[in-house]
Design an enzyme around this catalytic site. Structure first.
Site, short mmCIF file in Angstrom:
data_model
loop_
_atom_site.label_atom_id
_atom_site.label_comp_id
_atom_site.label_asym_id
_atom_site.label_seq_id
_atom_site.Cartn_x
_atom_site.Cartn_y
_atom_site.Cartn_z
N ASP A 102 -71.48 -51.63 -88.58
CA ASP A 102 -70.10 -51.53 -89.02
C ASP A 102 -70.06 -51.63 -90.56
O ASP A 102 -70.80 -50.94 -91.24
CB ASP A 102 -69.25 -52.62 -88.33
CG ASP A 102 -67.76 -52.34 -88.40
OD1 ASP A 102 -67.26 -51.60 -87.53
OD2 ASP A 102 -67.11 -52.83 -89.33
N TYR A 117 -60.54 -51.75 -95.68
CA TYR A 117 -60.25 -50.37 -95.28
C TYR A 117 -59.42 -49.66 -96.35
O TYR A 117 -59.65 -48.48 -96.66
CB TYR A 117 -59.51 -50.35 -93.93
CG TYR A 117 -60.38 -50.74 -92.77
CD1 TYR A 117 -61.03 -49.77 -92.00
CD2 TYR A 117 -60.58 -52.07 -92.44
CE1 TYR A 117 -61.84 -50.12 -90.94
CE2 TYR A 117 -61.40 -52.44 -91.38
CZ TYR A 117 -62.02 -51.47 -90.64
OH TYR A 117 -62.83 -51.81 -89.58
N HIS A 120 -71.58 -51.36 -80.09
CA HIS A 120 -71.31 -51.57 -81.50
C HIS A 120 -71.66 -52.98 -81.98
O HIS A 120 -71.78 -53.20 -83.19
CB HIS A 120 -69.82 -51.30 -81.76
CG HIS A 120 -69.46 -51.18 -83.19
ND1 HIS A 120 -70.00 -50.22 -84.02
CD2 HIS A 120 -68.58 -51.89 -83.97
CE1 HIS A 120 -69.48 -50.34 -85.24
NE2 HIS A 120 -68.62 -51.35 -85.24
#
Length: 420
Positions: free
Chosen positions: A177, A335, A390
């Site tokens: 990630d 983000y 993930h």
């Protein structure tokens, strides 16, 4: 140990936090939903969220997790005027290799709770590591940035400074990630210190016809252009290439990136619900721990919240760490920084020249063919797994440890005269 590196103990929930959490979970307003069961297509459904909320309220004890967490040596130190939290577990093995294990979102340092000890101790008589597990700025017990600009580039420099500060002028980076994204940038731009890179989520260019690729990997270039005509699955094999349309925030191309669109454009507005409502925050996280993990039976996966490899207590520990530190709002701002400073271009374009290893787990959110990795990195180890997703540190910890150790042994042989 430097003077400004101070020991840290993960605290208990305060009396106020425990009371507030119980009151909010006991007085929840659940949203209305369609009469028909649409599974997870619209997001996290009440039938999955409500039992998890009841478990959090009645059957989960953070003190149990806290006891495990505090078995490790925790510290905090100032970097760029922020207190950065990290675990530092040096190995007693003289041949140990320094490694930083870096989490992403929505995760914390706790993602690695099952791999710290085996990596430190060289489980199964194999390669040992000096293990460093930081909390990224704005995550968990690391301070939240109070100014803009703390994106991939900035966090990469800070994590590199942390490792050098600990005396590890040569180290290996491993992460998924954001840990993969920041790690890729670090491996390409701080290679004087970051001497090797391992990831389960590679961000690399395909074999485009650059002079280097045409000289060293002409067949990979031909194969790539063939895949554009015939399809990735036909050329590389079913499921070997998962790009999810290679988009950061365009939900029209890939529905699964809707969270990135809102976190990358309006994190403030979203943060009110995620900060004030523990249920809202938990549901926001639960969707990802369901969608991004490996369920052996797809039909059965639609009926459960978590895969059997992640326990409710493990998930709720991740959630509680976010809630008690009020770090969900600060964690999602990366983000925004990444999107608005076009940082994915800076991450994806450079070739990684330091030794690279990739662990490809069955249900991670992106997967690349080995041929792509060979042309865009100094690939030394590649392993495909039929399980895992993930969060491999939680889902497939033994496989993750084995891959990192295998890579470490190879690095040791390649660098017999150096600290790596």
């Amino acid at each position: 140990m430097q003077q400004d590196i101070v020991p840290f103990v993960v605290p208990s929930l305060s009396d106020k936090q425990r009371t507030q959490l119980q009151e909010k979970l006991a007085d929840t307003i659940y949203p209305n939903e369609l009469e028909t069961n649409v599974g997870w297509e619209y997001g996290a459904p009440t039938w999955a969220v409500k039992p998890m909320a009841e478990t959090w309220q009645h059957n989960y004890d953070f003190e149990v997790a806290r006891q495990e967490i505090n078995q490790w040596k925790h510290y905090r130190t100032k970097i760029d005027d922020l207190n950065i939290h990290f675990i530092h577990e040096p190995s007693t093995n003289p041949d140990a290799i320094p490694i930083v294990l870096c989490h992403g979102w929505p995760s914390t340092f706790y993602e690695f709770h099952k791999v710290i000890q085996p990596l430190r101790d060289g489980a199964n008589g194999t390669q040992a590591f000096h293990v460093v597990v930081p909390s990224l700025p704005g995550f968990g017990f690391s301070d939240a940035p109070t100014s803009s600009g703390f994106g991939v580039v900035k966090m990469s420099a800070m994590m590199n400074e942390l490792m050098v500060k600990l005396g590890y002028t040569k180290y290996v980076w491993s992460g998924g990630d954001w840990g993969a994204i920041i790690g890729k940038y670090t491996a390409a731009n701080h290679s004087d210190n970051c001497k090797a890179f391992h990831t389960n989520l590679p961000f690399f260019l395909p074999p485009v016809p650059t002079p280097r690729n045409l000289l060293f990997h002409p067949l990979n270039v031909v194969k790539f252009f063939s895949s554009l005509l015939l399809g990735f699955n036909w050329v590389y094999g079913q499921g070997k290439t998962v790009l999810n349309w290679a988009t950061f925030a365009n939900a029209e191309l890939y529905h699964g990136c809707g969270y990135r669109a809102i976190q990358g454009t309006r994190p403030y507005t979203l943060a009110y619900g995620l900060s004030d409502s523990p249920l809202g925050m938990m549901a926001w996280m639960l969707e990802k721990y369901h969608e991004w993990t490996f369920h052996a039976d797809d039909k059965e996966g639609e009926k459960v919240a978590l895969p059997p490899t992640i326990t409710p207590d493990e998930f709720l520990t991740q959630v509680t760490l976010y809630w008690m530190t009020n770090s969900m709002s600060s964690s999602i701002r990366i983000y925004y920084e990444c999107l608005h400073h076009y940082e994915m271009i800076k991450v994806t374009l450079p070739r990684v020249n330091v030794p690279t290893a990739v662990s490809s787990f069955a249900y991670d959110i992106a997967k690349l063919p080995k041929e792509w990795l060979e042309t865009s990195s100094n690939l030394q180890h590649y392993n495909e797994h039929a399980v895992g997703g993930h969060f491999p540190g939680l889902e497939a910890d033994e496989l993750l440890v084995q891959d990192i150790q295998h890579f470490g042994r190879k690095l040791r042989k390649m660098n017999k005269s150096s600290k790596l």
